[in-house]
Scaffold this motif. Sequence first.
Motif, PDB file in Angstrom:
ATOM      1  N   ALA A  40       0.904  -1.081   0.054  1.00 39.88           N
ATOM      2  CA  ALA A  40      -0.173   0.124  -0.101  1.00 39.88           C
ATOM      3  C   ALA A  40       0.961   1.153   0.105  1.00 39.88           C
ATOM      4  O   ALA A  40       2.062   1.178   0.496  1.00 39.88           O
ATOM      5  N   PRO A  41       0.386   2.330  -0.679  1.00 39.88           N
ATOM      6  CA  PRO A  41       1.028   3.610  -0.269  1.00 39.88           C
ATOM      7  C   PRO A  41       1.839   4.078   1.016  1.00 39.88           C
ATOM      8  O   PRO A  41       1.056   3.950   1.779  1.00 39.88           O
ATOM      9  N   GLY A  42       2.950   4.355   1.009  1.00 37.68           N
ATOM     10  CA  GLY A  42       3.674   4.781   2.248  1.00 37.68           C
ATOM     11  C   GLY A  42       3.987   3.264   3.318  1.00 37.68           C
ATOM     12  O   GLY A  42       4.440   3.563   4.257  1.00 37.68           O
ATOM     13  N   SER A  85     -15.092 -10.238   0.038  1.00 40.18           N
ATOM     14  CA  SER A  85     -15.270  -9.167   1.031  1.00 40.18           C
ATOM     15  C   SER A  85     -14.474  -8.299   1.345  1.00 40.18           C
ATOM     16  O   SER A  85     -14.021  -7.922   2.268  1.00 40.18           O
ATOM     17  N   LEU A  86     -14.133  -7.455   0.028  1.00 40.23           N
ATOM     18  CA  LEU A  86     -12.881  -6.619   0.254  1.00 40.23           C
ATOM     19  C   LEU A  86     -13.417  -5.256   0.965  1.00 40.23           C
ATOM     20  O   LEU A  86     -14.362  -4.955   1.090  1.00 40.23           O
ATOM     21  N   LYS A  87     -11.907  -4.910   1.611  1.00 42.28           N
ATOM     22  CA  LYS A  87     -12.128  -3.769   2.358  1.00 42.28           C
ATOM     23  C   LYS A  87     -11.369  -2.457   1.850  1.00 42.28           C
ATOM     24  O   LYS A  87     -10.401  -3.017   1.272  1.00 42.28           O
ATOM     25  N   PRO A  88     -11.504  -1.396   2.203  1.00 41.64           N
ATOM     26  CA  PRO A  88     -10.458  -0.469   1.610  1.00 41.64           C
ATOM     27  C   PRO A  88      -9.296  -0.628   2.240  1.00 41.64           C
ATOM     28  O   PRO A  88      -8.169  -0.328   1.297  1.00 41.64           O
ATOM     29  N   GLU A  89      -8.941  -1.091   3.385  1.00 38.35           N
ATOM     30  CA  GLU A  89      -7.633  -1.595   3.566  1.00 38.35           C
ATOM     31  C   GLU A  89      -6.959  -2.537   3.056  1.00 38.35           C
ATOM     32  O   GLU A  89      -5.701  -2.608   2.883  1.00 38.35           O
ATOM     33  N   ASP A  90      -7.624  -3.234   1.994  1.00 37.95           N
ATOM     34  CA  ASP A  90      -6.918  -4.252   1.244  1.00 37.95           C
ATOM     35  C   ASP A  90      -6.237  -3.446  -0.095  1.00 37.95           C
ATOM     36  O   ASP A  90      -5.800  -4.037  -1.140  1.00 37.95           O
ATOM     37  N   THR A  91      -6.683  -2.075  -0.260  1.00 40.00           N
ATOM     38  CA  THR A  91      -6.106  -1.143  -1.468  1.00 40.00           C
ATOM     39  C   THR A  91      -4.652  -1.454  -1.483  1.00 40.00           C
ATOM     40  O   THR A  91      -3.945  -0.998  -0.389  1.00 40.00           O
ATOM     41  N   ALA A  92      -4.023  -1.914  -2.664  1.00 41.10           N
ATOM     42  CA  ALA A  92      -2.600  -2.099  -2.775  1.00 41.10           C
ATOM     43  C   ALA A  92      -2.288  -2.619  -4.168  1.00 41.10           C
ATOM     44  O   ALA A  92      -3.034  -2.894  -4.789  1.00 41.10           O
ATOM     45  N   VAL A  93      -0.894  -2.490  -4.392  1.00 41.94           N
ATOM     46  CA  VAL A  93      -0.363  -3.357  -5.409  1.00 41.94           C
ATOM     47  C   VAL A  93      -0.027  -4.667  -5.222  1.00 41.94           C
ATOM     48  O   VAL A  93       0.550  -4.780  -4.115  1.00 41.94           O
ATOM     49  N   GLN A 119       5.372  -7.699 -12.157  1.00 43.83           N
ATOM     50  CA  GLN A 119       5.161  -6.400 -11.983  1.00 43.83           C
ATOM     51  C   GLN A 119       4.202  -5.683 -11.001  1.00 43.83           C
ATOM     52  O   GLN A 119       4.317  -4.373 -10.900  1.00 43.83           O
ATOM     53  N   GLY A 120       3.292  -6.597 -10.613  1.00 46.91           N
ATOM     54  CA  GLY A 120       2.228  -6.024 -10.000  1.00 46.91           C
ATOM     55  C   GLY A 120       1.112  -5.608 -10.633  1.00 46.91           C
ATOM     56  O   GLY A 120       0.928  -5.215 -12.083  1.00 46.91           O
ATOM     57  N   THR A 121      -0.106  -5.579  -9.759  1.00 45.61           N
ATOM     58  CA  THR A 121      -1.405  -5.342 -10.414  1.00 45.61           C
ATOM     59  C   THR A 121      -2.160  -4.548  -9.217  1.00 45.61           C
ATOM     60  O   THR A 121      -2.170  -4.840  -8.038  1.00 45.61           O
ATOM     61  N   GLN A 122      -2.833  -3.361  -9.616  1.00 46.09           N
ATOM     62  CA  GLN A 122      -3.241  -2.452  -8.636  1.00 46.09           C
ATOM     63  C   GLN A 122      -4.728  -3.069  -8.157  1.00 46.09           C
ATOM     64  O   GLN A 122      -5.626  -2.959  -9.206  1.00 46.09           O
ATOM     65  N   VAL A 123      -5.040  -2.887  -6.906  1.00 48.90           N
ATOM     66  CA  VAL A 123      -6.349  -3.247  -6.593  1.00 48.90           C
ATOM     67  C   VAL A 123      -6.607  -1.810  -5.470  1.00 48.90           C
ATOM     68  O   VAL A 123      -6.158  -1.600  -4.723  1.00 48.90           O
ATOM     69  N   THR A 124      -7.899  -1.366  -5.997  1.00 45.87           N
ATOM     70  CA  THR A 124      -8.292  -0.264  -5.407  1.00 45.87           C
ATOM     71  C   THR A 124      -9.960  -0.545  -4.929  1.00 45.87           C
ATOM     72  O   THR A 124     -10.803  -0.981  -5.540  1.00 45.87           O
ATOM     73  N   VAL A 125      -9.952  -0.408  -3.546  1.00 46.97           N
ATOM     74  CA  VAL A 125     -11.382  -0.800  -2.858  1.00 46.97           C
ATOM     75  C   VAL A 125     -11.871   0.656  -2.104  1.00 46.97           C
ATOM     76  O   VAL A 125     -11.185   1.030  -1.503  1.00 46.97           O
ATOM     77  N   SER A 126     -13.136   1.019  -2.886  1.00 47.81           N
ATOM     78  CA  SER A 126     -13.611   2.306  -2.654  1.00 47.81           C
ATOM     79  C   SER A 126     -14.708   1.683  -1.426  1.00 47.81           C
ATOM     80  O   SER A 126     -15.237   0.861  -1.147  1.00 47.81           O
TER      81      SER A 126
END
Length: 127
Positions: A40-42, A85-93, A119-126
């Motif tokens: 995740a960022p940071g 059951s994705l959560k916003p905290e699952d947001t990451a590459v 190389q990674g794949t982005q997952v974004t959970v809103s």
Amino acid sequence: QVQLVESGGGLVQAGGSLRLSCTASGRTFSSYHIGWFRQAPGKEREFVAGVSRGGSRTAYTDSVKGRFVISRDNAKNTVYLQMNSLKPEDTAVYYCAADFRDVGFTLKYTMGAYDAWGQGTQVTVSS
């Protein structure tokens, strides 16, 4: 030399599902374990799940247990990560990685144990 390619990331609402794929080429796929990590960022990259070379053993970090399922199809040279059951905290590459060195059945949780990375794949959970 092994090449790993992730796919399946995207934008999803909280509570939704995604299935990530990691397809490998260049080495006998059934000869090595595969791990999924995320960053995740940071934050530091962290272990998410792992599956043994034959698929009989799996491991998960506590925060995804009961929600994520890792599996592999050696005939297709592909490992899957079903994320429910994705959560916003699952947001990451999300990255998949290959462990060539283990000759037993021990799944590793640290980045240093893995020898090749995608190389990674982005997952974004809103929310």
